[in-house]
Design a protein around this motif. Sequence first.
Motif, short mmCIF file in Angstrom:
data_model
loop_
_atom_site.label_atom_id
_atom_site.label_comp_id
_atom_site.label_asym_id
_atom_site.label_seq_id
_atom_site.Cartn_x
_atom_site.Cartn_y
_atom_site.Cartn_z
N CYS A 149 0.85 -1.20 0.00
CA CYS A 149 0.00 0.00 0.00
C CYS A 149 0.89 1.25 0.00
O CYS A 149 1.68 1.44 0.92
CB CYS A 149 -0.92 -0.01 1.22
N GLN A 173 -1.18 -3.48 -3.77
CA GLN A 173 -2.63 -3.63 -3.88
C GLN A 173 -3.34 -2.28 -3.91
O GLN A 173 -4.48 -2.20 -4.39
CB GLN A 173 -3.17 -4.47 -2.72
N SER A 174 -2.70 -1.25 -3.39
CA SER A 174 -3.32 0.09 -3.35
C SER A 174 -2.27 1.14 -3.68
O SER A 174 -1.24 1.22 -3.02
CB SER A 174 -3.92 0.35 -1.97
N ARG A 195 -2.00 -7.21 -9.06
CA ARG A 195 -2.69 -7.38 -7.78
C ARG A 195 -3.39 -6.10 -7.32
O ARG A 195 -4.05 -6.09 -6.27
CB ARG A 195 -1.71 -7.82 -6.69
N ARG A 197 -5.80 -3.25 -6.47
CA ARG A 197 -7.25 -3.19 -6.23
C ARG A 197 -7.75 -1.75 -6.16
O ARG A 197 -8.94 -1.50 -6.31
CB ARG A 197 -7.60 -3.93 -4.93
N GLN A 198 -6.85 -0.82 -5.91
CA GLN A 198 -7.22 0.60 -5.84
C GLN A 198 -6.15 1.43 -6.52
O GLN A 198 -4.98 1.36 -6.17
CB GLN A 198 -7.38 1.05 -4.37
N SER A 218 -7.12 -6.76 -13.70
CA SER A 218 -8.40 -7.46 -13.58
C SER A 218 -8.95 -7.49 -12.17
O SER A 218 -10.13 -7.78 -11.96
CB SER A 218 -8.26 -8.90 -14.11
N GLU A 219 -8.12 -7.21 -11.16
CA GLU A 219 -8.58 -7.20 -9.77
C GLU A 219 -8.91 -5.80 -9.27
O GLU A 219 -9.31 -5.62 -8.12
CB GLU A 219 -7.53 -7.85 -8.85
N LEU A 220 -8.78 -4.80 -10.15
CA LEU A 220 -8.99 -3.42 -9.74
C LEU A 220 -10.45 -3.16 -9.38
O LEU A 220 -11.36 -3.52 -10.12
CB LEU A 220 -8.57 -2.48 -10.88
N LEU A 221 -10.64 -2.54 -8.21
CA LEU A 221 -11.98 -2.20 -7.73
C LEU A 221 -12.29 -0.72 -7.90
O LEU A 221 -13.43 -0.34 -8.18
CB LEU A 221 -12.13 -2.58 -6.25
N SER A 243 -13.61 -6.52 -12.34
CA SER A 243 -13.96 -6.36 -10.92
C SER A 243 -14.31 -4.93 -10.55
O SER A 243 -14.69 -4.67 -9.40
CB SER A 243 -12.79 -6.84 -10.05
#
Length: 419
Positions: A149, A173-174, A195, A197-198, A218-221, A243
């Motif tokens: 992060c 991840q962020s 990986r 996500r943000q 593909s895992e991005l929120l 996602s």
Amino acid sequence: MALMFLSRKYKFALCFLFLVMFCLCKGQDSPLSPMDKKEQEVIYSVIQGFVGKWWNGSDLYPDPCGWTPIQGVSCEQYDDGFWYVTAINLGPVFDNSLTCSHDAKFPEQLFKLKHLKVLSLSRCFLSSNQNPVKLPISNWDKLSDSLECLTLRSNPGLVGTIPTKFGSLRKLQSLVLLQNGLTGKMTPSIGNLVRLRQLVLSGNYFVGEVPVNYGRLSELLIFDASRNSLSGSLPSTIGFLDSLLKLDLSNNMLEGELPREIGRLKNLTLLDVSHNKLRGGLFGGHNDFVNLKDLVLSNNPIGGDLLGIKWENFQNIETLDLSNIGLIGSVPESITKMNRLRYLDLSNNSLSGSLSSNLDNMPCLRALHVNGNNLTGKLNFSEGFYIKMGRHFAAWNNPNLCYITKPRNQIPYGVKPCL
């Protein structure tokens, strides 16, 4: 005998107290919370680089991963038995967090913290004129096995470009680069962070197009690149972000049409592309946004009409802002079947025809803006409708529109009564 027992008990307590005090005074060599000597020196140097030379860590925090923890610094114990720094949060994040000094720098020692998972710097670099600090472009690969992060928030004095080396942070991840002074293009190397996500890049001075390979995330929120100077068309690969929950690209200079592939984002709850230069009308692909709650397309020369969309399929939408996008034609009856709609803004278009009285029956509607159009006919709404809406009903600047009901408490501003 009793006196002897008490004496032994007293001696035992005294020995135990001495042992505890010995361990505490022992500091880093304590078997309770051992910390690698080099790691300890590095964290002292890093904090001092951000907070200022006045900060004397060895005196204030002789055991930073043990009984004298540093505010905003967290540690974890690893298999070798030692404790290592895993998180640094500086700035007004928590009530007792350390704040950066006016001459804060990015210390090179930071990249020696091989177990660092979280780095958050808020309001550390405040002046782009008096003390600009360049975001380091190298050494980020040294954190590739740990960093998860990275948050750089509200640092207008943090300048430079997004380092290509960010692409080596394979565990990230962020990534939040919010309201800084960063410039240049959005580096394609971010597309390697599978990986992630943000991804928040809002409030900087980024230019150029959204890289095509961001479709690999593909895992991005959450993807927020609002309030920059991005241009060009959105790549069709954005439809591969399976996602994605929130997409905010507002307040840029994006052109062309929204790619039809964007309709593949079945999980999307927010789409905001307002204040751009998008064209091409409202395409049928919008019908696929079954989970969408907030759709904001305002202030674009999109054009077209509302008739090609099956609005009754949007049963989750709460906010629909289509103001100032060059709409023509009438307002379809199907909009009145959007049962969760709370905010509807169709203002400053070229809409014509009359408004359905069924707008009165929408259970959640609390704001309706249709001002600045060419609407005609009579507003046949109940008195309760006007009372419920209050100042959130706007219908002025429709010269041929009039209202029938004369409510006691609320009169639609700028609309004449029907004769």
